[in-house]
Enzyme design. Structure first.
Site, PDB file in Angstrom:
ATOM      1  N   ASP A   8     -56.622 -12.100  56.257  1.00 40.37           N
ATOM      2  CA  ASP A   8     -56.129 -10.769  55.897  1.00 40.37           C
ATOM      3  C   ASP A   8     -56.699 -10.436  54.519  1.00 40.37           C
ATOM      4  O   ASP A   8     -57.548 -11.183  53.987  1.00 40.37           O
ATOM      5  CB  ASP A   8     -54.589 -10.712  55.952  1.00 40.37           C
ATOM      6  CG  ASP A   8     -53.924 -11.490  54.835  1.00 40.37           C
ATOM      7  OD1 ASP A   8     -54.621 -12.200  54.079  1.00 40.37           O
ATOM      8  OD2 ASP A   8     -52.674 -11.391  54.698  1.00 40.37           O
ATOM      9  N   CYS A  65     -54.924 -16.508  54.420  1.00 40.77           N
ATOM     10  CA  CYS A  65     -54.172 -15.367  53.903  1.00 40.77           C
ATOM     11  C   CYS A  65     -53.810 -15.697  52.460  1.00 40.77           C
ATOM     12  O   CYS A  65     -54.416 -16.590  51.866  1.00 40.77           O
ATOM     13  CB  CYS A  65     -52.962 -15.042  54.774  1.00 40.77           C
ATOM     14  SG  CYS A  65     -51.714 -16.326  54.912  1.00 40.77           S
ATOM     15  N   THR A  67     -51.064 -17.031  51.074  1.00 41.91           N
ATOM     16  CA  THR A  67     -50.468 -18.366  50.949  1.00 41.91           C
ATOM     17  C   THR A  67     -50.911 -19.335  52.041  1.00 41.91           C
ATOM     18  O   THR A  67     -50.715 -20.540  51.904  1.00 41.91           O
ATOM     19  CB  THR A  67     -48.940 -18.277  51.037  1.00 41.91           C
ATOM     20  OG1 THR A  67     -48.606 -17.692  52.312  1.00 41.91           O
ATOM     21  CG2 THR A  67     -48.362 -17.427  49.919  1.00 41.91           C
ATOM     22  N   HIS A  98     -54.561 -37.406  62.961  1.00 40.57           N
ATOM     23  CA  HIS A  98     -53.291 -37.650  63.647  1.00 40.57           C
ATOM     24  C   HIS A  98     -52.828 -36.481  64.511  1.00 40.57           C
ATOM     25  O   HIS A  98     -52.084 -36.686  65.469  1.00 40.57           O
ATOM     26  CB  HIS A  98     -52.194 -37.963  62.627  1.00 40.57           C
ATOM     27  CG  HIS A  98     -52.300 -39.344  62.051  1.00 40.57           C
ATOM     28  ND1 HIS A  98     -51.249 -39.971  61.403  1.00 40.57           N
ATOM     29  CD2 HIS A  98     -53.335 -40.223  62.031  1.00 40.57           C
ATOM     30  CE1 HIS A  98     -51.638 -41.181  61.004  1.00 40.57           C
ATOM     31  NE2 HIS A  98     -52.902 -41.362  61.364  1.00 40.57           N
ATOM     32  N   HIS A 133     -51.509 -41.096  68.906  1.00 40.93           N
ATOM     33  CA  HIS A 133     -51.382 -39.718  68.411  1.00 40.93           C
ATOM     34  C   HIS A 133     -51.558 -38.696  69.535  1.00 40.93           C
ATOM     35  O   HIS A 133     -51.012 -37.600  69.474  1.00 40.93           O
ATOM     36  CB  HIS A 133     -52.402 -39.461  67.303  1.00 40.93           C
ATOM     37  CG  HIS A 133     -52.260 -40.427  66.166  1.00 40.93           C
ATOM     38  ND1 HIS A 133     -51.121 -40.495  65.400  1.00 40.93           N
ATOM     39  CD2 HIS A 133     -53.092 -41.397  65.701  1.00 40.93           C
ATOM     40  CE1 HIS A 133     -51.253 -41.444  64.499  1.00 40.93           C
ATOM     41  NE2 HIS A 133     -52.442 -42.013  64.649  1.00 40.93           N
TER      42      HIS A 133
HETATM   43  C1  RB5 Z   1     -50.155 -10.440  51.862  1.00 41.55           C
HETATM   44  O1  RB5 Z   1     -49.656  -9.864  50.707  1.00 41.55           O
HETATM   45  C2  RB5 Z   1     -49.511 -11.802  52.097  1.00 41.55           C
HETATM   46  O2  RB5 Z   1     -48.177 -11.638  52.437  1.00 41.55           O
HETATM   47  C3  RB5 Z   1     -50.248 -12.583  53.147  1.00 41.55           C
HETATM   48  O3  RB5 Z   1     -51.585 -12.708  52.775  1.00 41.55           O
HETATM   49  C4  RB5 Z   1     -49.754 -13.984  53.396  1.00 41.55           C
HETATM   50  O4  RB5 Z   1     -49.652 -14.697  52.200  1.00 41.55           O
HETATM   51  C5  RB5 Z   1     -48.578 -14.095  54.246  1.00 41.55           C
HETATM   52  O5  RB5 Z   1     -48.103 -15.207  54.540  1.00 41.55           O
END
Ligand code: RB5
Length: 141
Positions: A8, A65, A67, A98, A133
């Site tokens: 994203d 993304c 996080t 694993h 596994h």
């Molecule tokens: C976008 O702001 C953010 O929420 C997305 O990139 C991600 O981190 C969601 O888990």
């Protein structure tokens, strides 16, 4: 290896870094987007990459993304997907040995470009150990 990659807006810059890194290696890369910093919904790109993996159109997928959390949650809802959220090399290696992870998730706001390249390198080159596994991943597949 055939690899699909998607992000994203929160992962777009790191995706560009990883694409540049992968271009130095002998892989067949398919970038499903996004293609700029405009706000988009990460599950759309998780679906695109995971569908290609689940159908066997590519061997593995990479999702990025902000996080890595949203991408990993969305990916792991889909049949046949074993997505691993990694921010260092140890879990990247273990997710292959694993768990036979077929999707690697990372967070651009968590993991810097140098570490991310090392994670990708380790994750792509580490084989699944199979054996005990295999039974375990079959229990949730
Ligand atoms: C976008 O702001 C953010 O929420 C997305 O990139 C991600 O981190 C969601 O888990």
């Amino acid at each position: 290896m055939k690899i699909a990659i998607g992000s994203d807006h929160g992962g777009f810059a790191l995706k560009e870094v990883i694409l540049a890194y992968l271009s130095t290696l002998e892989h067949d890369i398919q970038d499903v987007g996004c293609f700029n910093n405009e706000s988009v919904d990460y599950p759309v790109f998780a679906d695109l990459v995971c569908e290609m993996v689940a159908k066997g159109e590519v061997d593995k997928g990479i999702l990025i993304c902000g996080t890595g959390i949203g991408m990993s949650m969305a990916a792991n809802k889909l049949p046949g997907i074993r997505a691993a959220l990694c921010s260092e090399q140890y879990t990247a290696r273990m997710s292959r040995e694993h768990n036979d992870a077929n999707i690697l998730c990372m967070g651009e706001r968590v993991t810097g470009p140098g570490v991310a390249e090392e994670i990708v390198s380790t994750w792509l080159s580490t084989p699944f150990e199979g054996g005990r596994h295999l039974c375990r991943i079959q229990l949730f597949s």
